[in-house]
Design an enzyme around this catalytic site. Structure first.
Site, short mmCIF file in Angstrom:
data_model
loop_
_atom_site.label_atom_id
_atom_site.label_comp_id
_atom_site.label_asym_id
_atom_site.label_seq_id
_atom_site.Cartn_x
_atom_site.Cartn_y
_atom_site.Cartn_z
N PHE A 151 1.03 -1.34 0.03
CA PHE A 151 0.11 0.07 0.12
C PHE A 151 1.09 1.33 -0.01
O PHE A 151 0.73 1.97 0.87
CB PHE A 151 -0.97 -0.05 1.11
CG PHE A 151 -2.02 -1.10 1.32
CD1 PHE A 151 -1.66 -2.32 2.05
CD2 PHE A 151 -3.17 -1.24 0.49
CE1 PHE A 151 -2.43 -3.47 2.24
CE2 PHE A 151 -3.82 -2.15 0.54
CZ PHE A 151 -3.66 -3.44 1.22
N GLY B 217 -9.28 17.49 -9.99
CA GLY B 217 -8.04 17.87 -10.82
C GLY B 217 -8.26 17.39 -12.18
O GLY B 217 -9.19 17.29 -12.78
N CYS C 53 -0.68 2.59 -10.74
CA CYS C 53 -1.46 1.76 -9.90
C CYS C 53 -2.89 2.04 -10.20
O CYS C 53 -3.67 0.85 -10.53
CB CYS C 53 -1.18 2.07 -8.43
SG CYS C 53 0.41 1.41 -8.03
#
Ligand code: UDX
Length: 441
Positions: A156, A260, A267
């Site tokens: 992670f 954005g 990923c």
């Protein structure tokens, strides 16, 4: 404990160095001689804050080493991590060629009980395939009695914060059906769990899916806010204000809530498409995930649409400055970056592009070459006589840029901001034509 890390990329090198920092003995293996010789000379193949010092210290203290010899490294290790690339295939699924090649070599090399750990993000069900390949290899070697376990231990790690994320994990997820393997993994991670970082045990399939589900949830939050930004633009609301009105709800929180120009990286795009593919193969609908991917694909077009909206369809001969090539700050990674896709579209229309990025210029040069593009090591140099400035990545130095200087260098004070770095009212005051995401023009 003796560890063999197969793969020295964004995941393998970080995890290998961090495991060494935790006191384990780690051999990082790669099949790329150039990478290994660079590492042996202390040159890292990737940019990751804090990694260089970590590698240097652990090599010096003989806990971390590098090798091209996967057989010998596997043979002398009890924990064998698979951290090779799983790039997206044409159909969106994860390409497991490198993983399965590593697995074959593991099956051909293990000599004693070993724990084979998938650190790379692999599709649900991969661990069973891995088990079968190793069993086949052991049978061919006449070693059917040799025991091994498969463990899913997903990463992670955010690029640009990977060392911190590994050494200060929100959680360590370990998937295995064998208590023996779980016990070994507990010992491996004791230096972290003894500091209070939580470890969660579960079956392998759940561990594999937990990784995908975590990334998909984060990507969903981003696409959700980008969809809200579109509504803001239509009704004259301000997405940054809307975000402030949401994030104070403890159930929502403030992370991954910024609109954005879309998410990039190796990923989110890949993992969202891989889950869709895995579910579709099993005739399971993925309405939400397909929408997340679709919204993101559209969002990456936003700055291109601003350029066409302002300058018209015929962009030939235009000169545009681009700040930010990496898919996010604090990394040199340009994979699936909104900037790269937009630059490709613009230069096809005959636009001259002057680019700057603090660390990703080299990677961008390798990907884009020199056609209609000039690379600048200084952000302001890239602005000289440009018709507009496009910002794709929220590097700190852009946020604190000198607006007066920008205006004096541009041919026209036109700024298209893909990461909402500036205040629209202030930009208007400064005399800019300023467009951003989900806010007033
Ligand atoms: C992600 C996950 O965060 C990490 O846990 C996983 O192991 C790997 O994938 P990473 O891809 O390195 O990490 O970057 P991340 O910081 O998650 O950002 C991904 C993309 O989302 C970037 O393009 C970023 O610009 C974008 N983003 C992020 C937004 O557009 N809005 C946000 O609010 C946050």
């Amino acid at each position: 404990m003796k560890i063999c890390m197969i793969g020295t990329g964004y995941v393998g090198l970080v995890v290998g160095a961090c495991l060494a920092e935790m006191g384990h003995e780690v051999i990082c293996v790669d099949n790329n001689p150039a990478k290994i010789s660079a590492l042996l000379n202390g040159q890292l193949p990737i940019y990751e804050p804090g990694l260089e010092r970590l590698v240097e210290r652990n090599v010096l203290e003989s806990r971390l080493s590098f090798s091209l010899d996967i057989s010998e490294s596997v043979a002398q290790s009890q924990f064998i991590f698979i951290a090779v690339g799983t790039p997206p295939a044409e159909d969106g699924s994860a390409d497991l060629t490198y993983v399965m090649k590593a697995v074959e070599q593991i099956g051909a090399s293990i000599r004693d009980y070993a724990i084979v750990i998938t650190k790379s993000t692999v599709p649900i069900g991969s661990s069973e395939r891995i088990r079968g390949i190793i069993e086949e290899q052991l049978k061919n070697r006449g070693l059917t009695d040799l025991e091994f376990d498969i463990v899913s231990n997903p990463e992670f790690l955010r690029e640009g914060a990977a060392v911190n994320d590994f050494l200060n994990p929100n959680r360590i997820v370990v998937g295995s059906s064998n208590p023996r393997a779980l016990a070994y993994m507990e010992k491996l991670y004791l230096p972290l769990t003894s500091k209070g970082f939580p470890i969660v045990h579960m079956d392998i399939a759940s561990a594999e899916l937990a990784k995908y589900a975590s990334n998909a949830m984060l990507a969903t939050r981003i696409s959700f806010m980008n969809e809200m930004a579109g509504i803001c633009e239509a009704v004259g609301a301000d997405i940054e204000r809307v975000r402030q009105g949401m994030e104070l709800d403890h159930r929502i929180g403030s992370y991954f809530l910024s609109a954005g120009v879309g998410y990039g990286g190796s990923c989110f795009p890949k993992d969202v498409r891989a889950i869709i593919q895995s579910a579709t193969e099993r005739n399971i609908p993925t309405h939400i995930l397909e929408a997340v991917d679709k919204v993101n694909h559209k969002q990456k077009q936003k700055l291109f649409e601003m350029v066409v909206g302002h300058f018209g369809e015929d962009l030939k001969g235009l000169r545009l400055a681009v700040w930010g090539l990496s898919f996010k700050p604090e990394t040199d990674d340009i994979r699936e970056a909104p900037s790269i896709e937009t630059i490709e579209q613009l230069r096809k229309r005959g636009v001259q592009i002057h680019v700057h990025d603090p660390v990703a210029l080299q990677n961008a040069y390798q990907a884009l070459g020199e056609e209609n593009i000039k690379y600048f090591t200084g952000p302001y140099q890239a602005l000289m006589d440009a018709d507009a400035l496009l910002i794709f990545t929220e590097w700190k130095q852009y946020r604190s840029a000198d607006l007066g200087r920008i205006k004096s260098l541009l041919k026209q004070p036109v700024l298209f901001d893909g990461r909402n770095l500036f205040n629209p009212y202030m930009m208007k005051e400064e005399g800019f034509v300023y467009q951003s995401i989900g806010r007033m023009k």
